[in-house]
Design an enzyme around this catalytic site. Structure first.
Site, PDB file in Angstrom:
ATOM      1  N   CYS A  75       0.893  -1.150   0.000  1.00  0.00           N
ATOM      2  CA  CYS A  75       0.000   0.000   0.000  1.00  0.00           C
ATOM      3  C   CYS A  75       0.937   1.207   0.000  1.00  0.00           C
ATOM      4  O   CYS A  75       1.583   1.503   1.003  1.00  0.00           O
ATOM      5  CB  CYS A  75      -0.898  -0.008   1.236  1.00  0.00           C
ATOM      6  SG  CYS A  75      -2.077   1.356   1.290  1.00  0.00           S
ATOM      7  N   SER A  76       1.043   1.868  -1.138  1.00  0.00           N
ATOM      8  CA  SER A  76       2.092   2.852  -1.359  1.00  0.00           C
ATOM      9  C   SER A  76       1.958   4.063  -0.445  1.00  0.00           C
ATOM     10  O   SER A  76       0.937   4.264   0.220  1.00  0.00           O
ATOM     11  CB  SER A  76       2.082   3.311  -2.819  1.00  0.00           C
ATOM     12  OG  SER A  76       2.274   2.218  -3.687  1.00  0.00           O
ATOM     13  N   MET A  77       3.032   4.875  -0.418  1.00  0.00           N
ATOM     14  CA  MET A  77       3.026   6.085   0.392  1.00  0.00           C
ATOM     15  C   MET A  77       1.821   6.956   0.017  1.00  0.00           C
ATOM     16  O   MET A  77       1.664   7.353  -1.143  1.00  0.00           O
ATOM     17  CB  MET A  77       4.320   6.865   0.189  1.00  0.00           C
ATOM     18  CG  MET A  77       4.381   8.143   0.993  1.00  0.00           C
ATOM     19  SD  MET A  77       5.918   9.057   0.732  1.00  0.00           S
ATOM     20  CE  MET A  77       7.070   8.010   1.645  1.00  0.00           C
ATOM     21  N   PRO A  78       0.943   7.255   0.976  1.00  0.00           N
ATOM     22  CA  PRO A  78      -0.302   7.958   0.651  1.00  0.00           C
ATOM     23  C   PRO A  78      -0.112   9.297  -0.061  1.00  0.00           C
ATOM     24  O   PRO A  78      -0.836   9.606  -1.010  1.00  0.00           O
ATOM     25  CB  PRO A  78      -0.957   8.138   2.024  1.00  0.00           C
ATOM     26  CG  PRO A  78      -0.459   6.967   2.809  1.00  0.00           C
ATOM     27  CD  PRO A  78       0.960   6.786   2.377  1.00  0.00           C
TER      28      PRO A  78
END
Length: 383
Positions: free
Chosen positions: A82-85
């Site tokens: 879940c990538s960097m927001p």
């Protein structure tokens, strides 16, 4: 307190919370700046640490080693996240989806991104998210269903898109593509549509491609930023380095170059300097860096091309004042090609990434990289 500890306060993040989409078992980097060691955190045994990481503006690794059982002492390789927001927020802003749009997402992951897109396009639109890993697709489907999202999950190779629900006003990828824009995306994009995708070569790690289609379907895009996403799985083979046998390496003589100190290596490796330009000039060029391999600030830079079995190793001592040394093997003289591309960059006012672009025309299949204008071709990707 560091901004790392805060999720973005933008509408994308506030509309759909992150926590319901994160599994109990996650991995995070050992250092805030992305140290390579991964630490496992389990929500059951360490709920406070788990919650703190999920609430932080950091990437969360949700799968390692393709989901296979981990053997004791085995190296952990991230294979889904879940990538960097804040980074994904920038990509979503660049995508610019509108109510009623059809959206194709490549890389469902946890499903969080698809849920946010579905909220934005509303009931009049539709979101299709494609995930190549069946286990991840099942998890994304479960998360989206529990959240009440209308996004649809398809298990397939995302580089092939999803023709069944095409065309799409917007296409976004959360995995990196290598050089060429997938033909299926071009075919499934509406005239006037937009593609947002992490883009890179073997030599250049990654940036964001923003590409728009004209009324005839011809797509033209520009590059920006410095971001690295996991490679699309059907392109992972391109990461495999060519490594000649030890006796072949030993038979390649060391030669002295004309370069000394830090300037050349900085220019070659810095994405904001020559590295991007080199990647547009020199095709099929793999890069491996071993810092301090030969001693303190005495680095090894390996270049390779699997197809031609070409290889080169540069030994660069930053402080000695001695010239770099290089040994090369195979039909391509890879360091010589680097030097030629570096000279080109220097002779052309040292163009940065923002001056380069890509054009892809589905009508005749051509794709090419260019400088300043599509008429100034740098390298043809597809004839």
């Amino acid at each position: 307190m560091s901004s790392r500890r805060y999720l973005p306060t933008d509408p994308w993040t506030s509309e759909v919370p992150r926590e319901p989409f994160i599994p109990d078992r996650i991995w995070v980097y050992s250092e805030p700046n992305g140290g390579r060691d991964l630490i496992e955190i389990n929500r059951v045994t360490d709920p406070e640490r788990w919650s703190a990481e999920v609430a932080a503006n950091v990437p969360i690794i949700t799968q390692v080693n393709m989901g296979k059982p981990i053997e004791p002492g085995e190296t952990l390789v991230p294979t889904s996240s879940c990538s960097m927001p804040s980074l994904v927020t920038d990509m979503l802003d660049a995508l610019g989806p509108q109510p009623g749009d059809g959206i194709l997402e490549i890389g469902a992951g946890t499903g969080w991104n698809a849920a946010r897109l579905a909220v934005r396009v509303g009931g009049g639109g539709h979101v299709v998210t494609v995930e190549v890993d069946p286990e991840l697709a099942e998890t994304a489907l479960k998360n989206l269903a529990e959240f009440g999202s209308t996004a649809c999950v398809v298990t397939a190779d995302g580089l092939q898109g999803c023709a069944e629900d095409a065309p799409y006003e917007r296409i976004i990828a959360t995995c990196a593509i290598r050089e060429r824009i997938p033909v299926a995306w071009l075919d499934q994009l509406s005239p006037g549509g937009r593609i947002i995708a992490p883009w890179g070569t073997e030599f250049f790690t990654g940036c964001m491609l923003t590409a728009d289609a004209d009324d005839e379907g011809c797509v033209t895009g520009r590059f920006s930023g410095d971001l690295a996403f996991m490679r699309a799985r059907s392109q992972l083979h391109a990461f495999y380095d060519y490594e000649p046998a030890v006796e072949v390496k030993r038979s390649a003589p060391w030669e002295t170059t004309s370069h000394t100190g830090t300037e050349t290596l900085d220019a070659v490796l810095d994405p904001s300097r020559a590295r991007f330009a080199i990647s547009t000039r020199v095709p099929d060029l793999g890069l491996t860096i071993a810092w301090d391999l030969f001693g303190d600030r005495h680095h090894s830079i390996e270049l390779d091309d699997w197809a031609t079995k070409s290889w080169a190793q540069l030994a660069a001592h930053m402080d000695s004042g001695e010239p770099y040394e290089v040994r090369q093997h195979g039909p391509r003289r890879l360091w010589d090609e680097i030097e030629a591309a570096l000279t080109w960059w220097q002779d052309h006012d040292q163009p940065g990434m923002d001056r380069f672009g890509i054009t892809a025309c589905p009508s005749d299949g051509r794709q090419w990289l260019w400088l300043d204008d599509p008429d100034h071709s740098m390298r043809v990707l597809v004839h």
